[in-house]
Design a protein around this motif. Structure first.
Motif, PDB file in Angstrom:
ATOM      1  N   VAL A   7       0.850  -1.187   0.000  1.00  0.00           N
ATOM      2  CA  VAL A   7       0.000   0.000   0.000  1.00  0.00           C
ATOM      3  C   VAL A   7       0.886   1.239   0.000  1.00  0.00           C
ATOM      4  O   VAL A   7       1.764   1.381   0.849  1.00  0.00           O
ATOM      5  CB  VAL A   7      -0.959   0.016   1.210  1.00  0.00           C
ATOM      6  N   LEU A   8       0.663   2.114  -0.972  1.00  0.00           N
ATOM      7  CA  LEU A   8       1.457   3.330  -1.122  1.00  0.00           C
ATOM      8  C   LEU A   8       0.726   4.512  -0.528  1.00  0.00           C
ATOM      9  O   LEU A   8      -0.373   4.875  -0.975  1.00  0.00           O
ATOM     10  CB  LEU A   8       1.753   3.576  -2.608  1.00  0.00           C
ATOM     11  N   MET A   9       1.310   5.100   0.505  1.00  0.00           N
ATOM     12  CA  MET A   9       0.795   6.324   1.135  1.00  0.00           C
ATOM     13  C   MET A   9      -0.685   6.222   1.498  1.00  0.00           C
ATOM     14  O   MET A   9      -1.428   7.213   1.411  1.00  0.00           O
ATOM     15  CB  MET A   9       1.040   7.536   0.226  1.00  0.00           C
ATOM     16  N   TYR A  12      -2.965   3.900  -2.553  1.00  0.00           N
ATOM     17  CA  TYR A  12      -2.968   2.991  -3.693  1.00  0.00           C
ATOM     18  C   TYR A  12      -2.432   1.620  -3.288  1.00  0.00           C
ATOM     19  O   TYR A  12      -1.412   1.526  -2.600  1.00  0.00           O
ATOM     20  CB  TYR A  12      -2.111   3.553  -4.837  1.00  0.00           C
ATOM     21  N   GLU A  13      -3.117   0.601  -3.737  1.00  0.00           N
ATOM     22  CA  GLU A  13      -2.665  -0.767  -3.510  1.00  0.00           C
ATOM     23  C   GLU A  13      -1.875  -1.218  -4.736  1.00  0.00           C
ATOM     24  O   GLU A  13      -2.418  -1.308  -5.843  1.00  0.00           O
ATOM     25  CB  GLU A  13      -3.869  -1.687  -3.292  1.00  0.00           C
ATOM     26  N   LEU A  14      -0.586  -1.471  -4.541  1.00  0.00           N
ATOM     27  CA  LEU A  14       0.296  -1.826  -5.651  1.00  0.00           C
ATOM     28  C   LEU A  14       0.131  -3.289  -6.030  1.00  0.00           C
ATOM     29  O   LEU A  14      -0.017  -4.154  -5.175  1.00  0.00           O
ATOM     30  CB  LEU A  14       1.761  -1.556  -5.297  1.00  0.00           C
ATOM     31  N   GLY A  15       0.198  -3.539  -7.345  1.00  0.00           N
ATOM     32  CA  GLY A  15       0.075  -4.892  -7.858  1.00  0.00           C
ATOM     33  C   GLY A  15       1.308  -5.307  -8.632  1.00  0.00           C
ATOM     34  O   GLY A  15       2.435  -4.985  -8.256  1.00  0.00           O
ATOM     35  N   ARG A  16       1.101  -5.965  -9.744  1.00  0.00           N
ATOM     36  CA  ARG A  16       2.197  -6.548 -10.514  1.00  0.00           C
ATOM     37  C   ARG A  16       3.057  -5.476 -11.185  1.00  0.00           C
ATOM     38  O   ARG A  16       2.611  -4.363 -11.440  1.00  0.00           O
ATOM     39  CB  ARG A  16       1.645  -7.496 -11.579  1.00  0.00           C
ATOM     40  N   TYR A  27       4.274   0.015 -11.998  1.00  0.00           N
ATOM     41  CA  TYR A  27       3.427  -1.000 -11.386  1.00  0.00           C
ATOM     42  C   TYR A  27       1.960  -0.766 -11.719  1.00  0.00           C
ATOM     43  O   TYR A  27       1.519   0.385 -11.885  1.00  0.00           O
ATOM     44  CB  TYR A  27       3.569  -0.978  -9.860  1.00  0.00           C
ATOM     45  N   TYR A  28       1.225  -1.854 -11.802  1.00  0.00           N
ATOM     46  CA  TYR A  28      -0.237  -1.740 -11.810  1.00  0.00           C
ATOM     47  C   TYR A  28      -0.665  -1.439 -10.382  1.00  0.00           C
ATOM     48  O   TYR A  28      -0.095  -1.978  -9.410  1.00  0.00           O
ATOM     49  CB  TYR A  28      -0.875  -3.041 -12.287  1.00  0.00           C
ATOM     50  N   ALA A  29      -1.664  -0.587 -10.215  1.00  0.00           N
ATOM     51  CA  ALA A  29      -2.149  -0.257  -8.869  1.00  0.00           C
ATOM     52  C   ALA A  29      -3.645   0.045  -8.919  1.00  0.00           C
ATOM     53  O   ALA A  29      -4.226   0.244  -9.994  1.00  0.00           O
ATOM     54  CB  ALA A  29      -1.378   0.933  -8.299  1.00  0.00           C
ATOM     55  N   ARG A  30      -4.224   0.085  -7.737  1.00  0.00           N
ATOM     56  CA  ARG A  30      -5.659   0.365  -7.619  1.00  0.00           C
ATOM     57  C   ARG A  30      -5.873   1.377  -6.514  1.00  0.00           C
ATOM     58  O   ARG A  30      -5.290   1.257  -5.431  1.00  0.00           O
ATOM     59  CB  ARG A  30      -6.416  -0.930  -7.310  1.00  0.00           C
ATOM     60  N   GLN A  33      -9.538   4.273  -2.439  1.00  0.00           N
ATOM     61  CA  GLN A  33     -10.763   5.038  -2.225  1.00  0.00           C
ATOM     62  C   GLN A  33     -11.815   4.791  -3.301  1.00  0.00           C
ATOM     63  O   GLN A  33     -12.990   4.619  -2.997  1.00  0.00           O
ATOM     64  CB  GLN A  33     -10.436   6.530  -2.169  1.00  0.00           C
ATOM     65  N   THR A  34     -11.393   4.744  -4.579  1.00  0.00           N
ATOM     66  CA  THR A  34     -12.360   4.648  -5.675  1.00  0.00           C
ATOM     67  C   THR A  34     -12.355   3.300  -6.391  1.00  0.00           C
ATOM     68  O   THR A  34     -13.286   3.001  -7.128  1.00  0.00           O
ATOM     69  CB  THR A  34     -12.083   5.741  -6.726  1.00  0.00           C
ATOM     70  N   GLY A  35     -11.291   2.511  -6.208  1.00  0.00           N
ATOM     71  CA  GLY A  35     -11.186   1.250  -6.921  1.00  0.00           C
ATOM     72  C   GLY A  35     -10.692   1.393  -8.345  1.00  0.00           C
ATOM     73  O   GLY A  35     -10.593   0.411  -9.083  1.00  0.00           O
ATOM     74  N   GLN A  36     -10.339   2.603  -8.762  1.00  0.00           N
ATOM     75  CA  GLN A  36      -9.888   2.853 -10.125  1.00  0.00           C
ATOM     76  C   GLN A  36      -8.514   2.231 -10.367  1.00  0.00           C
ATOM     77  O   GLN A  36      -7.614   2.320  -9.536  1.00  0.00           O
ATOM     78  CB  GLN A  36      -9.805   4.356 -10.389  1.00  0.00           C
ATOM     79  N   SER A  37      -8.344   1.606 -11.532  1.00  0.00           N
ATOM     80  CA  SER A  37      -7.044   1.053 -11.917  1.00  0.00           C
ATOM     81  C   SER A  37      -6.147   2.171 -12.424  1.00  0.00           C
ATOM     82  O   SER A  37      -6.585   3.021 -13.202  1.00  0.00           O
ATOM     83  CB  SER A  37      -7.210  -0.003 -13.016  1.00  0.00           C
ATOM     84  N   VAL A  38      -4.890   2.163 -11.978  1.00  0.00           N
ATOM     85  CA  VAL A  38      -3.917   3.154 -12.417  1.00  0.00           C
ATOM     86  C   VAL A  38      -2.575   2.459 -12.644  1.00  0.00           C
ATOM     87  O   VAL A  38      -2.382   1.310 -12.263  1.00  0.00           O
ATOM     88  CB  VAL A  38      -3.737   4.298 -11.382  1.00  0.00           C
ATOM     89  N   ALA A  39      -1.657   3.181 -13.276  1.00  0.00           N
ATOM     90  CA  ALA A  39      -0.271   2.734 -13.391  1.00  0.00           C
ATOM     91  C   ALA A  39       0.579   3.720 -12.603  1.00  0.00           C
ATOM     92  O   ALA A  39       0.384   4.931 -12.721  1.00  0.00           O
ATOM     93  CB  ALA A  39       0.169   2.688 -14.846  1.00  0.00           C
ATOM     94  N   ILE A  40       1.492   3.216 -11.793  1.00  0.00           N
ATOM     95  CA  ILE A  40       2.331   4.094 -10.981  1.00  0.00           C
ATOM     96  C   ILE A  40       3.792   3.900 -11.378  1.00  0.00           C
ATOM     97  O   ILE A  40       4.334   2.802 -11.285  1.00  0.00           O
ATOM     98  CB  ILE A  40       2.147   3.841  -9.475  1.00  0.00           C
ATOM     99  N   LYS A  41       4.397   4.972 -11.834  1.00  0.00           N
ATOM    100  CA  LYS A  41       5.810   4.978 -12.202  1.00  0.00           C
ATOM    101  C   LYS A  41       6.614   5.400 -10.981  1.00  0.00           C
ATOM    102  O   LYS A  41       6.437   6.504 -10.465  1.00  0.00           O
ATOM    103  CB  LYS A  41       6.027   5.944 -13.368  1.00  0.00           C
TER     104      LYS A  41
END
Length: 460
Positions: A7-9, A12-16, A27-30, A33-41
């Protein structure tokens, strides 16, 4: 980021792991709060400081904030710790366009769709004074609906990066996609160089292989310099003509994006919706200020209608946008002492039509050229060349609420000190009638409590 947790800050919940480079991992992340999929560099701050690419990272942040477009990866927010910088970006589920092309050439209609979207995105970047400089299928992603998303602005340049000759001089990009004038190291036009790369991408989409390829790098550069390539037999005649005009080794005679849009192959099969989007994203020039003054009465009704049209298509800022425009989004303080600012923002309680009129009046008083680009974006240009070319400033209007507008003023060309003097002596005092508060300064204080309550910004 805590290694013991994914979990980042607390946001965001970090994935693969999606991919990695020398200085960053994606990384893929979610969103929790909203469940939205994001990419985190995730960027290693120590590494980028050590190799001296701080300015590149700061420029990438600035550029991605500027280029908000349906076919460009969206930067939602930037976060930082003492050791890491985090880009929270739109997640493109479809992966790289390269992976699709690697399986073989695309059908003509599919290639045309992607090329159409690429041209729209690149043209939008150029309207913002941004040159990508590393366009290739590996830097183009696809979303879940198979729509194109241009990404990786790490090598991009801004208009202010031009030297006194009006050209860029940094040699960068991927050899197989780079324009011949970039290889020659004599200075190049960022727009023309990007157009060349778009042509190489179009060839790859239709052919399934590169137009210029050789195991010997110098031989490949020779082929690029002479535009020594052959179209496969299955290429239609109209696309052959278009490719030869794009892959013209002489940048001065190379086709422009406007001409690309007019080509028969490009226009073939375009839907009405696409044509409307093209029209909305094209550059529209306002009348010259002197000419406009001499025919003010005659064109009053038309000018009023234009302002209403612009007002109805202004960009609305969401919470992420407002955060990104705040001073806290500027990461300069993480690396070095503050430097002279090249942009300023203010909030106005005036209608958009009044703001536009004031911008036009200001341009006339200061003897600046003014042109309208996209809805809400206006470009001021000086008429006399300064120490670093002609001074140019973008002014963009955003909607905060129906009663409040945010206006961003940003230097896009010329000398920074000349811009600061022009801003302090002309722009700022010239806009005082429509400014409610400048960013970073306290809002006006009212003695009447009732008026003060009316002037407060609505809560988030």
């Amino acid at each position: 980021m805590d290694n013991r947790s994914n979990v980042l800050m607390q946001r965001y919940e970090l994935g693969r792991l999606l991919g990695q480079g020398t200085f960053a991992k994606v990384y893929y992340a979610r969103s929790i709060q909203t469940g939205q999929s994001v990419a985190i560099k995730v960027i290693d701050k120590e590494k980028i400081v050590k190799v001296g690419i701080i300015q590149q990272i700061k420029r990438e942040i600035s550029v991605m904030r500027m280029v908000r477009h349906p076919y460009i990866i969206h930067l939602y927010e930037v976060m930082a710790t003492k050791t890491k910088i985090y880009f929270v970006m739109e997640y493109a589920k479809g992966g790289e366009l390269f992976n699709k092309v690697a399986k073989g050439r695309l059908k003509e209609d599919v290639a045309r769709k992607y090329f159409h979207q690429l041209i729209n995105a690149v043209d939008f970047c150029h309207s913002r004074g941004v040159y990508h400089r590393d366009l290739k299928p590996e830097n183009i992603l696809l979303d879940e609906n198979e729509n194109l998303k241009v990404s990786d602005f790490g090598l991009s340049a801004l208009a202010e990066s031009k030297r006194q000759d009006g050209l860029l001089h940094t040699t960068c990009g991927t050899p197989a996609y780079v324009a011949p004038e970039v290889i020659n190291r004599k200075g190049y036009d960022g727009i023309k160089a990007d157009i060349w790369s778009c042509g190489v991408i179009l060839f790859v989409l239709l052919a399934g292989y590169l137009p210029f390829h050789d195991s010997n790098l110098m031989e490949m550069y020779r082929k690029i310099g002479k535009a020594d390539f052959r179209c496969p037999s299955w290429f239609p005649q109209d696309v052959r003509k278009l490719l030869f005009r794009i892959l013209d080794p002489n940048p001065s005679s190379r086709i422009s994006i406007a001409r690309i849009r007019e080509s028969s192959w490009f226009k073939k099969g375009l839907s009405l919706k696409s044509k409307v989007q093209d029209a909305e994203s094209s550059t529209i020039s306002l009348p010259d200020t002197d000419a406009a003054a001499s025919s003010q009465h005659e064109n009053a009704s038309t000018s009023s209608q234009d302002k209403q049209d612009v007002s109805s298509r202004l960009s609305n800022l969401n919470a992420f946008d407002i955060i990104s425009l705040s001073a806290g989004f500027d990461l300069s303080r993480l690396f070095e002492d503050p430097c002279p600012r090249k942009e300023a923002r203010f909030i106005s309680r005036k209608p958009a039509s009044i703001i536009i009129s004031k911008l036009q009046e200001l341009a006339k008083c200061m003897k600046l050229k003014i042109s309208k680009r996209d809805a809400g974006l206006f470009k001021f240009e000086g008429t006399k060349e300064g120490r670093k070319g002609f001074l140019s400033v973008d002014a963009e209007i955003f909607v905060l609420t129906p009663a409040f507008h945010l206006v961003e003023m940003k230097k896009t060309g010329g000398d920074t000190l000349e811009y600061q003097k022009m801003f302090d002596d002309g722009i700022r005092p010239g806009l005082q009638d429509i400014v409610w508060a400048w960013q970073g300064e306290p809002q006006p204080q009212q003695h009447n409590p009732q008026v003060e309550q009316q002037d407060e910004l609505p809560p988030d």
